[in-house]
Design a protein around this motif. Structure first.
Motif, short mmCIF file in Angstrom:
data_model
loop_
_atom_site.label_atom_id
_atom_site.label_comp_id
_atom_site.label_asym_id
_atom_site.label_seq_id
_atom_site.Cartn_x
_atom_site.Cartn_y
_atom_site.Cartn_z
N UNK A 280 0.83 -1.08 -0.12
CA UNK A 280 -0.16 -0.07 -0.05
C UNK A 280 0.77 1.30 -0.01
N UNK A 281 2.04 1.11 -0.33
CA UNK A 281 3.06 2.37 -0.21
C UNK A 281 2.87 3.16 -1.19
N UNK A 282 2.22 2.71 -2.38
CA UNK A 282 1.90 4.01 -3.25
C UNK A 282 0.60 4.21 -3.53
N UNK A 283 0.13 5.33 -2.98
CA UNK A 283 -1.43 5.62 -2.99
C UNK A 283 -1.93 5.73 -4.43
N UNK A 284 -0.84 6.36 -5.34
CA UNK A 284 -1.45 6.52 -6.63
C UNK A 284 -1.86 5.09 -7.34
N UNK A 285 -0.88 4.16 -7.18
CA UNK A 285 -1.15 2.69 -7.49
C UNK A 285 -2.57 2.21 -7.05
N UNK A 286 -2.80 2.43 -5.72
CA UNK A 286 -4.10 2.25 -4.93
C UNK A 286 -5.33 2.71 -5.88
N UNK A 287 -5.32 4.03 -5.97
CA UNK A 287 -6.40 4.77 -6.46
C UNK A 287 -6.58 4.36 -8.15
N UNK A 288 -5.54 4.15 -8.77
CA UNK A 288 -5.46 3.54 -10.14
C UNK A 288 -6.19 2.19 -10.33
N UNK A 289 -5.81 1.34 -9.42
CA UNK A 289 -6.51 0.23 -9.27
C UNK A 289 -7.96 0.14 -9.12
N UNK A 290 -8.44 0.81 -8.12
CA UNK A 290 -9.84 1.38 -7.71
C UNK A 290 -10.49 1.89 -8.87
N UNK A 291 -9.80 2.69 -9.57
CA UNK A 291 -10.49 3.26 -10.71
C UNK A 291 -10.69 2.39 -11.94
N UNK A 292 -9.82 1.58 -12.04
CA UNK A 292 -9.63 0.36 -13.14
C UNK A 292 -10.88 -0.32 -12.77
#
Length: 231
Positions: A215-227
């Motif tokens: 979870x250390x990259x919030x942008x990656x988490x947001x991108x995964x949720x958006x996708x």
């Protein structure tokens, strides 16, 4: 947006195991000798398995379950002060929660095997509760599997405008294989994260199409949720 709590956002296992043992002995009069895996389980399910695996004459019914859950909340509450030394927050958890909370039209909460009081105490101990709407969360206070909790959360998460969240708009982030399966059954898109000991292969086999390293990259988490909700 749903999050599993234990071993996804935080680890309170050492304190929780002591609370289980305390509560079980207070309710049954017998020591808790044999533990069981907590992965994907609610506290209600845990109690019935404790009774099955340990030598006790107490009948595992609604009355004894209610007494166990009350004793468990008390036992954990008395140990909350131990969490800073014996527990930990998962790296990046706070930043990822804050990032997802900033997404428009998003209700962010948890689906937890712990009771509402215990799950809230865990989250507050690590300052994670401020990003979550715990009023619509799903908790192990009721004797239902997590798949049913997910369905219940979706029904109760409608905002003031009366928006009903579809299965495609509901996301669960977890590091647990049983939780991935619960998401598939309960109507949520599962996103796996390798915050525990479960392998990526097992998580994908259970139904996760997206697996995050951490979870250390919030942008990656947001991108995964958006996708996951793009459709």
């Amino acid at each position: 947006m749903l999050w599993n709590v234990d071993l996804t956002l935080l680890d309170a296992g050492r304190v929780m195991r002591a609370a289980y043992a305390d509560a079980f002995e207070r309710v049954t009069g017998d020591p808790l000798v044999y533990l069981t895996s907590t992965e994907g389980r609610t506290d209600s399910e845990m109690f019935f398995e404790f009774c099955a695996r340990n030598d006790t004459d107490v009948e595992p019914d609604t009355d004894s379950l209610e007494r166990f859950l009350a004793a468990l909340e008390d036992a954990f509450a008395r140990r909350v002060g131990e969490l800073p030394a014996k527990g930990r927050v998962v790296p990046g958890a706070a930043a990822s929660l804050a990032a997802v909370a900033s997404l428009p039209d998003t209700v962010q909460t948890v689906v937890s095997g712990s009771t509402r009081a215990t799950a809230t105490a865990k989250l507050r101990a690590f300052g994670l509760d401020e990003y979550l709407d715990l009023s619509v969360g799903g908790f192990g206070s009721v004797n239902y599997p997590k798949s049913s909790l997910i369905q219940s959360i979706r029904l109760h998460a409608a905002g003031e405008g009366g928006h009903t969240y579809t299965e495609e708009e509901t996301v669960l982030i977890t590091g647990s294989v049983p939780d991935i399966r619960a998401a598939v059954i309960g109507g949520a898109v599962p996103i796996a994260v390798l915050t525990g000991s479960t392998t990526e292969g097992r998580l994908r086999e259970a139904g996760a199409t997206t697996v995050l390293a951490d979870l250390t990259d919030p942008r990656a988490v947001m991108a995964a949720v958006h996708q996951a909700t793009a459709a």
